[in-house]
Write a protein that holds these residues in place. Structure first.
Motif, PDB file in Angstrom:
ATOM      1  N   VAL A 174     -14.866 -40.031  13.588  1.00  0.00           N
ATOM      2  CA  VAL A 174     -15.477 -39.606  14.848  1.00  0.00           C
ATOM      3  C   VAL A 174     -16.431 -38.426  14.643  1.00  0.00           C
ATOM      4  O   VAL A 174     -17.600 -38.503  15.041  1.00  0.00           O
ATOM      5  N   PRO A 175     -15.998 -37.307  14.041  1.00  0.00           N
ATOM      6  CA  PRO A 175     -16.961 -36.224  13.811  1.00  0.00           C
ATOM      7  C   PRO A 175     -18.063 -36.599  12.835  1.00  0.00           C
ATOM      8  O   PRO A 175     -19.194 -36.093  12.948  1.00  0.00           O
ATOM      9  N   ALA A 176     -17.782 -37.477  11.892  1.00  0.00           N
ATOM     10  CA  ALA A 176     -18.832 -37.907  10.959  1.00  0.00           C
ATOM     11  C   ALA A 176     -19.945 -38.635  11.708  1.00  0.00           C
ATOM     12  O   ALA A 176     -21.137 -38.356  11.497  1.00  0.00           O
ATOM     13  N   VAL A 177     -19.588 -39.554  12.590  1.00  0.00           N
ATOM     14  CA  VAL A 177     -20.590 -40.253  13.391  1.00  0.00           C
ATOM     15  C   VAL A 177     -21.270 -39.292  14.358  1.00  0.00           C
ATOM     16  O   VAL A 177     -22.487 -39.331  14.557  1.00  0.00           O
ATOM     17  N   ALA A 178     -20.473 -38.405  14.956  1.00  0.00           N
ATOM     18  CA  ALA A 178     -21.024 -37.453  15.933  1.00  0.00           C
ATOM     19  C   ALA A 178     -22.164 -36.652  15.332  1.00  0.00           C
ATOM     20  O   ALA A 178     -23.250 -36.544  15.929  1.00  0.00           O
ATOM     21  N   TYR A 179     -21.947 -36.095  14.170  1.00  0.00           N
ATOM     22  CA  TYR A 179     -22.951 -35.232  13.558  1.00  0.00           C
ATOM     23  C   TYR A 179     -24.058 -36.022  12.852  1.00  0.00           C
ATOM     24  O   TYR A 179     -25.246 -35.698  12.995  1.00  0.00           O
ATOM     25  N   CYS A 180     -23.681 -37.048  12.101  1.00  0.00           N
ATOM     26  CA  CYS A 180     -24.673 -37.762  11.294  1.00  0.00           C
ATOM     27  C   CYS A 180     -25.541 -38.709  12.113  1.00  0.00           C
ATOM     28  O   CYS A 180     -26.691 -38.984  11.734  1.00  0.00           O
TER      29      CYS A 180
END
Length: 270
Positions: A214-220
Motif C-alpha cells: 500500500v505505501p509502495a503504491v501510494a508513493y511510487c
C-alpha cells in the motif's frame, strides 16, 4: 524543484486519494480542522486543497454557515475532490496560490495542508495569503518535517537508489520533505508581509497500512515521484514499486505495517 514535481495528472489523483490520503494525510486534516473550529471562522479559503481531505474535514467539523472555498493549481485533483464529495456544499475553484483570484480581506482564515512545499516562490504565495486575509485573520498550514522523520517516505526513497543507482529519484526528499527548516519558513512569512510571530508545533503521528504494498503504491504511483520514475524508464514503474514494497517489508515486517510521520503546524495572524 523539477518541472514534474507539481504535475498531478493521469491516474495519480485517484491513487493519491485512495492510497496516500488514508496513509498520511487524514490525521493532519483532522488536526487542522479542529484548530480552525476553535477560531469560529466565517469564510475560509483553502489553497493547495489536493483531493480534498482537509476540505472534507472542515465541512464536517464547521457549521454550515461557514463558507469554504477550496482551490488547487491542478484541476485533475479538484475533479477527484469534487467526485469524492463533502457532507455539505463547498466551492471548488482552480487557482494559483501565487495569484489568488480574490479581493483583499475576503477571508478570515486561510488553510493549506502540505502545499507550501510546492510553491515555487513561497514569499509570493504568503504575500497573497496575507492580502486576502482580513486584519487579524488566521493563516494556518503544515509542512512535512525532514524525510528521516517520515519513515515510509525515507524507506521508499532509499529503495529506489537500487533501481536507478546513477540517477535516483529524489522527489520525496526534494519537495514534500524539502521545506522543513523553521527559520527559513519564518523568514518567508516575514517576506510575505506577516509581522506577528508565528506559532509552530511539531506533531508526530503514525502511518498504518494493511500491507507493505500500500505505501509502495501510494508513493511510487500516487505522487509525482511516478513522473520521475517514468522519465527514467517507464517500463520499470512496477519494478520500482515492488522494490519499495520489499524495503518496507524488510524494515517494518510483512503486514500490517506501521511507521512514524512528522510535520510542523504553523499558525500566524495577519
Amino acid at each position: 524543484m523539477s518541472d514534474t514535481d507539481k504535475v498531478f495528472t493521469g491516474s495519480i489523483p485517484k491513487l493519491y486519494e485512495t492510497h496516500l490520503v488514508p496513509l498520511i494525510f487524514e490525521p493532519y486534516a483532522t488536526d487542522l480542522a479542529a484548530r480552525l473550529h476553535s477560531r469560529n471562522p466565517t469564510r475560509i479559503l483553502e489553497i493547495a486543497a489536493g483531493t480534498g481531505v482537509v476540505t472534507r474535514a472542515l465541512a464536517a467539523a464547521l457549521p454550515e454557515s461557514v463558507s469554504i472555498v477550496a482551490t488547487d493549481l491542478n484541476q485533475a485533483m479538484l475533479d477527484q475532490a469534487a467526485a469524492t464529495g463533502t457532507v455539505r456544499p463547498v466551492e471548488w475553484r482552480q487557482a494559483d496560490a501565487l495569484a489568488l483570484p480574490f479581493g483583499a480581506g475576503a477571508f478570515d482564515a486561510v488553510v493549506c495542508q502540505f502545499g507550501a512545499m510546492f510553491f515555487p516562490d513561497k514569499s509570493k504565495a504568503f504575500s497573497e495569503v496575507r492580502r486576502v486575509l482580513m486584519p487579524g485573520g488566521l493563516f494556518i498550514f503544515n509542512v512535512w518535517d525532514r524525510i528521516t522523520e517520515n519513515e515510509f517516505a525515507d524507506t521508499v526513497t532509499t529503495a529506489l537508489e537500487s533501481i536507478f543507482p546513477e540517477d535516483p529519484p529524489r522527489f520525496l526528499a526534494r519537495t514534500p520533505h524539502g521545506y522543513h527548516n523553521l527559520p527559513t519558513i519564518e523568514r518567508d512569512l516575514v517576506s510575505g508581509g506577516f509581522r506577528k510571530p508565528a506559532k509552530i508545533e511539531t506533531v508526530a503521528a503514525r502511518s498504518r497500512a494493511q500491507s507493505p504494498h500500500v505505501p509502495a503504491v501510494a508513493y511510487c504511483q500516487g505522487t509525482p515521484l511516478r513522473n520521475e520514475i517514468e522519465a527514467r524508464n517507464a517500463s520499470r514503474l512496477g519494478e520500482a514499486t515492488d522494490a519499495a514494497a520489499r524495503a518496507i517489508a524488510q524494515r517494518f515486517g510483512p503486514d500490517p505495517v506501521d511507521g512514524k510521520i512528522q510535520a510542523h503546524v504553523i499558525s500566524i495572524e495577519a
